[in-house]
Write an enzyme that holds these catalytic residues in place. Structure first.
Site, PDB file in Angstrom:
ATOM      1  N   PRO A   1      -1.130   1.125  -0.030  1.00 21.34           N
ATOM      2  CA  PRO A   1      -1.124   0.749   1.384  1.00 21.34           C
ATOM      3  C   PRO A   1      -2.265  -0.177   1.791  1.00 21.34           C
ATOM      4  CG  PRO A   1      -1.765   3.049   1.108  1.00 21.34           C
ATOM      5  CD  PRO A   1      -1.254   2.577  -0.215  1.00 21.34           C
ATOM      6  N   ASN A   2      -1.907  -1.133   2.603  1.00 21.23           N
ATOM      7  CA  ASN A   2      -2.829  -2.100   3.222  1.00 21.23           C
ATOM      8  C   ASN A   2      -3.360  -3.166   2.255  1.00 21.23           C
ATOM      9  OD1 ASN A   2      -2.716  -0.834   5.853  1.00 21.23           O
ATOM     10  ND2 ASN A   2      -3.894   0.831   4.931  1.00 21.23           N
TER      11      ASN A   2
ATOM     12  N   ARG B   1      -7.927  -8.489   5.499  1.00 19.01           N
ATOM     13  CA  ARG B   1      -8.405  -7.157   5.834  1.00 19.01           C
ATOM     14  C   ARG B   1      -9.884  -6.998   5.454  1.00 19.01           C
ATOM     15  NH1 ARG B   1      -7.106  -2.016   1.947  1.00 19.01           N
ATOM     16  NH2 ARG B   1      -7.955  -0.423   3.312  1.00 19.01           N
TER      17      ARG B   1
ATOM     18  N   TYR C   1     -13.526  -6.286   1.081  1.00 19.44           N
ATOM     19  CA  TYR C   1     -12.494  -6.571   0.078  1.00 19.44           C
ATOM     20  C   TYR C   1     -12.415  -8.042  -0.335  1.00 19.44           C
ATOM     21  CZ  TYR C   1     -11.058  -1.866   1.402  1.00 19.44           C
ATOM     22  OH  TYR C   1     -11.044  -0.515   1.651  1.00 19.44           O
TER      23      TYR C   1
ATOM     24  N   ASN D   1      -3.985   0.651  -7.935  1.00 19.20           N
ATOM     25  CA  ASN D   1      -4.883   0.797  -6.785  1.00 19.20           C
ATOM     26  C   ASN D   1      -4.061   1.490  -5.707  1.00 19.20           C
ATOM     27  OD1 ASN D   1      -6.591   0.695  -4.623  1.00 19.20           O
ATOM     28  ND2 ASN D   1      -7.167  -1.462  -4.902  1.00 19.20           N
TER      29      ASN D   1
ATOM     30  N   ALA E   1      -5.657   4.204   0.132  1.00 19.78           N
ATOM     31  CA  ALA E   1      -6.076   5.472   0.743  1.00 19.78           C
ATOM     32  C   ALA E   1      -5.314   6.678   0.182  1.00 19.78           C
ATOM     33  CB  ALA E   1      -5.907   5.393   2.256  1.00 19.78           C
TER      34      ALA E   1
ATOM     35  N   GLU F   1      -6.971   3.799 -12.873  1.00 20.96           N
ATOM     36  CA  GLU F   1      -7.226   3.789 -11.418  1.00 20.96           C
ATOM     37  C   GLU F   1      -8.224   2.676 -11.103  1.00 20.96           C
ATOM     38  OE1 GLU F   1      -8.851   7.503 -10.001  1.00 20.96           O
ATOM     39  OE2 GLU F   1      -9.490   6.614  -8.092  1.00 20.96           O
TER      40      GLU F   1
ATOM     41  N   HIS G   1     -10.305   0.365  -7.961  1.00 18.12           N
ATOM     42  CA  HIS G   1     -10.679   0.097  -6.568  1.00 18.12           C
ATOM     43  C   HIS G   1     -11.499  -1.184  -6.528  1.00 18.12           C
ATOM     44  CE1 HIS G   1      -9.177   3.970  -5.458  1.00 18.12           C
ATOM     45  NE2 HIS G   1      -9.828   4.478  -6.498  1.00 18.12           N
TER      46      HIS G   1
ATOM     47  N   ARG H   1     -19.389   4.323  -0.110  1.00 19.31           N
ATOM     48  CA  ARG H   1     -18.764   4.287   1.212  1.00 19.31           C
ATOM     49  C   ARG H   1     -18.664   5.703   1.818  1.00 19.31           C
ATOM     50  NH1 ARG H   1     -13.567   0.743   0.886  1.00 19.31           N
ATOM     51  NH2 ARG H   1     -13.847   0.827   3.148  1.00 19.31           N
TER      52      ARG H   1
END
Ligand code: DQA
Length: 138
Positions: free
Chosen positions: A9-10, A17, A22, A71, A74, A95, A97, A104
């Protein structure tokens, strides 16, 4: 060698964004450059904002591809269903990111999928995807 990149998502909004976190490059602009670096590897790309669609894609390729770079956005921090899906398939999942999630908010420090994955790469910007592919090729 066939590798599937799955973005959650996103991540369709990469480049727009929160560029401070990012970066300002879209995934569509990054992908051809990534593919150029691996001419012998078939790199497929899929993005969805919907958890079940991510699961459907991972199940679809997870018994025939050589690896998945995931990725989960969330959903990383919420999804037991993705954890179960990764465990259910045959091919290794890395995985990824873009940001260093450990620098964060606290809610980003826990991943529900790490334990089911072959490895985790985070914090190297879009380069995280290339490093994940390196890991799978090894
Ligand atoms: C992310 C980190 C997640 O915490 C966040 O929800 C994302 C992107 C990253 O690539 O840094 O959507 O997975």
């Amino acid at each position: 060698m066939k590798i599937q990149i799955v973005n959650g998502p996103n991540l369709n909004l990469l480049g727009v964004r929160e560029p401070g976190i990012y970066g300002s490059e879209s995934f569509e602009s990054y992908l051809p450059k990534l593919r150029e670096q691996y001419p012998d590897v078939e790199i497929e790309y899929y993005q969805s904002n919907v958890e079940g669609e991510l699961i459907n894609k991972i199940q679809e390729v997870g018994f025939s591809f050589d690896g998945i770079v995931l990725n989960a956005g969330a959903y990383t921090h919420t999804s037991i269903a993705l954890h179960d899906c990764i465990r259910a398939i045959k091919c290794p999942v890395v995985e990824v990111h873009i940001s260093n999630v450990h620098q964060r908010e606290d809610f980003r420090h826990h991943s529900f999928i790490s334990a089911a994955c072959k490895g985790v790469i985070c914090g190297f910007g879009l380069n995280s995807y290339r490093l994940a592919i390196e890991g799978l090729l090894d």
